[in-house]
Design a protein around this motif. Structure first.
Motif: not given
Length: 335
Positions: A223-249
């Motif tokens: 995921a960290s490598s993907a972030m660097i690849m995308f951001e370096g190509s001008g692609i905004r990473v607007i989410k990385c990981g599910l949002h904190a949720s009592e339902f998921v937990e």
């Protein structure tokens, strides 16, 4: 000005497939499909509370928005469109499947003020897509992207979503997905590490031994490598990981959930960059000062100062300082 969404979840309705990993009710916390009046009520409350509606979109997430029954889809869009325009929200964002996009749908979406379309690509490996019962191919993703982009600058912002650690996906498949998504050049990307939820086929496979996820550290690395690849190509990473949720937990039994997953990934990026800088030194350093963008000092220190502890165990005490001249994710060694 930071962008924000008014999120309205439409769980499962319209989905022609139940993917191996999917339980939208748990992920979203939503238990029923919204009515048009509920959409209006949500937007009315939000409009009275949000300071910058011009930077906010009404976002329909979950399910497959363009596959839901057409009258219901237009009913929801009609309600939302009442809150788009001058002095109101910027537009409407929808999330859908790549095989549920065609020219007719796109003209309808534009007529209601839809400004952004996110496609659930998940993987660009056909074998992984098939194994996880996605019901579409990588070519469907490419075709949908081409159609959306054909509407030009006055059309839609294109977003893609990928999942890391799907059943039968290898690290090689992940790197190929990152590469192909980068080539498609969307405006935004969401990176979702797989979370195994009760009641899904993935849960059955996990419990039977048919599915063994990557190590957690490997998912963070990818995921960290993907972030660097995308951001370096001008692609905004607007989410990385599910949002904190009592339902998921409550319902998760495996996978890569962490309430601060993005922070872990960003810390990994800085750790690698600082290690590279130290490796370039001609002599070992027992102390090292790194300059980073002021807004990234906590990221460089790592989640709960994990990077500080990591380097300390290796014999180097690090100090992080801010420098406005250094871009995001970069660092500069100052000894």
């Amino acid at each position: 000005m930071k962008h924000s969404n008014i999120s309205i979840f439409v769980p499962h309705i319209g989905c022609p497939h139940r993917c191996s990993f999917c339980d939208q009710n748990t992920i979203s916390g939503a238990q029923h499909a919204p009515t048009a009046d509920e959409v209006r009520a949500t937007c009315t409350r939000a409009l009275a509370q949000i300071r910058s509606p011009q930077n906010t979109e009404i976002a329909f997430f979950g399910g497959s928005f363009t596959a839901i029954p057409r009258p219901y889809m237009e009913e929801l869009l009609g309600a939302a469109s009442e809150f788009v325009g001058e002095g109101k929200f910027r537009g409407i964002r929808i999330s859908t499947r790549p095989d549920c996009i065609d020219p007719e749908i796109l003209f309808i979406l534009r007529s209601y003020g839809v400004t952004a379309i996110e496609l659930g690509a998940q993987s660009m490996s056909d074998s992984v897509l098939e194994a996880n019962e996605r019901g579409h191919t990588a070519q469907d993703v490419e075709n949908a992207c081409e159609l959306i982009k054909s509407f030009g600058n006055d059309g839609f912002e294109l977003g893609l979503q990928m999942m890391i650690g799907l059943y039968k996906s290898t690290p090689g498949d992940e790197w190929e997905t990152i590469r192909r998504i980068t080539e498609l050049s969307p405006a935004t990307v969401r990176i979702y590490p797989v979370v195994v939820l009760k009641g899904t086929r993935l849960a059955q496979l996990l419990e039977s031994g048919g599915y063994t996820p990557f190590e957690f550290e490997k998912a963070v690395e990818i995921a960290s490598s993907a972030m660097i690849m995308f951001e370096g190509s001008g692609i905004r990473v607007i989410k990385c990981g599910l949002h904190a949720s009592e339902f998921v937990e409550r319902d998760m039994i495996g996978g890569f959930y962490h309430p601060a997953f993005r922070e872990l990934c960003e810390g990994m990026v800085y750790r690698h960059n600082m290690e590279f800088e130290l490796d370039e030194c001609t002599s070992p350093a027992d102390r090292a000062t790194f300059a980073v963008s002021p807004s990234c000092i906590s990221k460089a220190l790592g989640h709960k100062k994990s990077n500080y502890e990591y380097f300390l165990k290796k014999g180097t005490e690090i100090k992080i300082i801010g420098d406005d001249n250094i871009p995001k994710y970069k660092c500069e060694l100052r000894r």
